[in-house]
Design a protein around this motif. Structure first.
Motif, PDB file in Angstrom:
ATOM      1  N   PRO A 174       0.810  -1.229   0.000  1.00 42.80           N
ATOM      2  CA  PRO A 174       0.000   0.000   0.000  1.00 42.80           C
ATOM      3  C   PRO A 174       0.836   1.269   0.000  1.00 42.80           C
ATOM      4  O   PRO A 174       0.691   2.130   0.875  1.00 42.80           O
ATOM      5  CB  PRO A 174      -0.796  -0.133   1.314  1.00 42.80           C
TER       6      PRO A 174
ATOM      7  N   LYS B 200      -6.183   2.861   9.932  1.00 41.26           N
ATOM      8  CA  LYS B 200      -5.976   2.126   8.687  1.00 41.26           C
ATOM      9  C   LYS B 200      -7.328   1.880   8.026  1.00 41.26           C
ATOM     10  O   LYS B 200      -8.359   1.854   8.687  1.00 41.26           O
ATOM     11  CB  LYS B 200      -5.248   0.803   8.947  1.00 41.26           C
ATOM     12  N   PHE B 201      -7.288   1.702   6.721  1.00 44.88           N
ATOM     13  CA  PHE B 201      -8.538   1.507   5.987  1.00 44.88           C
ATOM     14  C   PHE B 201      -8.298   0.562   4.817  1.00 44.88           C
ATOM     15  O   PHE B 201      -7.151   0.334   4.411  1.00 44.88           O
ATOM     16  CB  PHE B 201      -9.087   2.846   5.487  1.00 44.88           C
ATOM     17  N   THR B 202      -9.359   0.020   4.304  1.00 46.10           N
ATOM     18  CA  THR B 202      -9.320  -0.827   3.111  1.00 46.10           C
ATOM     19  C   THR B 202     -10.201  -0.198   2.030  1.00 46.10           C
ATOM     20  O   THR B 202     -11.249   0.377   2.334  1.00 46.10           O
ATOM     21  CB  THR B 202      -9.807  -2.257   3.415  1.00 46.10           C
TER      22      THR B 202
ATOM     23  N   ARG C 284      -5.487  -0.977   0.175  1.00 38.77           N
ATOM     24  CA  ARG C 284      -5.536  -0.512   1.565  1.00 38.77           C
ATOM     25  C   ARG C 284      -4.583   0.650   1.767  1.00 38.77           C
ATOM     26  O   ARG C 284      -3.807   0.999   0.872  1.00 38.77           O
ATOM     27  CB  ARG C 284      -5.189  -1.646   2.527  1.00 38.77           C
TER      28      ARG C 284
ATOM     29  N   TYR D 271      -1.599   5.280   0.683  1.00 37.64           N
ATOM     30  CA  TYR D 271      -2.553   4.269   0.230  1.00 37.64           C
ATOM     31  C   TYR D 271      -2.058   3.603  -1.048  1.00 37.64           C
ATOM     32  O   TYR D 271      -1.176   4.120  -1.746  1.00 37.64           O
ATOM     33  CB  TYR D 271      -3.940   4.879  -0.009  1.00 37.64           C
TER      34      TYR D 271
END
Length: 232
Positions: A31, A82-84, A67, A63
């Protein structure tokens, strides 16, 4: 059987195709396509922050295709999250364009492997069919590199034209609004550029393999035997 020079060129081309395959797979999994600095505009406006105080409201974001993460700085210290991208965030992005980038890279992976196989075939023997020879190897390398270029170009369009970083930074932010101060294309993006360059190098190697260099013939001198030589 192909000559030694031609074998060497196609063996090198097959190695480059395999390296390109590895590069694309690695780039898709890490990422780190884009990093940037984000300003918490809402927090800065609330306290009328001046230039020296803006540092407390500047966070970071990174990013990739699947993710990422960010550090929110809204005056109360950094908050890591954190993110997807899938399945929720993609609805807030340009879904079609983002999916196209992933599809382009998947197709490029397939053609890189096909190119690898064709280069190995040409290094081992001379195919009977023209499509299996250098022409076929050129075609698959061109397609692999072309799809990588399409993916890279589409990602740049998503970032610059569709404000991808800003959309991701403001995802599920109901109170604070973030403004992008700085954006940088990172390692994975440039890895894909290197992959496209690798296939361009392969096209050059295959073109060189088709050049017929003149063979140097050594002419043996015939011995002139005369009657005097026989007498002695």
């Amino acid at each position: 059987m192909p000559g030694c020079f031609k074998k060497t060129l196609f063996a090198l081309a097959s190695l480059i195709s395999f390296v390109s395959f590895i590069l694309i797979v690695v780039a898709m999994g890490i990422p780190k396509w884009m990093t940037g600095k984000i300003l918490c505009k809402t927090g800065a406006d609330l306290v009328n922050a001046t230039d020296p105080e803006l540092v407390k409201f500047i966070g970071e974001i990174y990013y990739g295709l699947f993710r990422g993460g960010k550090i929110r700085q809204c005056g109360l210290g950094g908050r890591h999250s954190k993110f997807t991208i899938f399945p929720h965030m993609v609805k807030k992005l340009n879904t079609g364009l983002h999916v196209m980038i992933i599809m382009f890279l998947c197709v490029a992976i397939f053609f890189s492997l096909v190119s690898f196989g064709f280069c190995i075939l040409n290094a081992i023997k001379v195919p009977y069919r023209a499509i299996n020879g250098p022409a076929g190897a050129c075609l698959w390398n061109f397609l692999a590199g072309g799809f990588v270029v399409l993916a890279v170009t589409s990602f740049m369009a998503a970032v610059k034209l569709h404000h991808l970083t800003e959309r991701i930074a403001n995802f599920r932010e109901n109170v604070f609004q973030f403004v992008i101060l700085e954006e940088r294309f990172e390692d994975c993006f440039w890895i894909c550029v290197a992959s496209a360059t690798a296939h361009a190098v392969n096209l050059l190697l295959i073109a060189i393999s088709g050049i017929h260099f003149p063979k140097i013939k050594t002419k043996t001198e015939e011995a002139n035997v005369t009657a005097e030589d026989i007498m002695y």
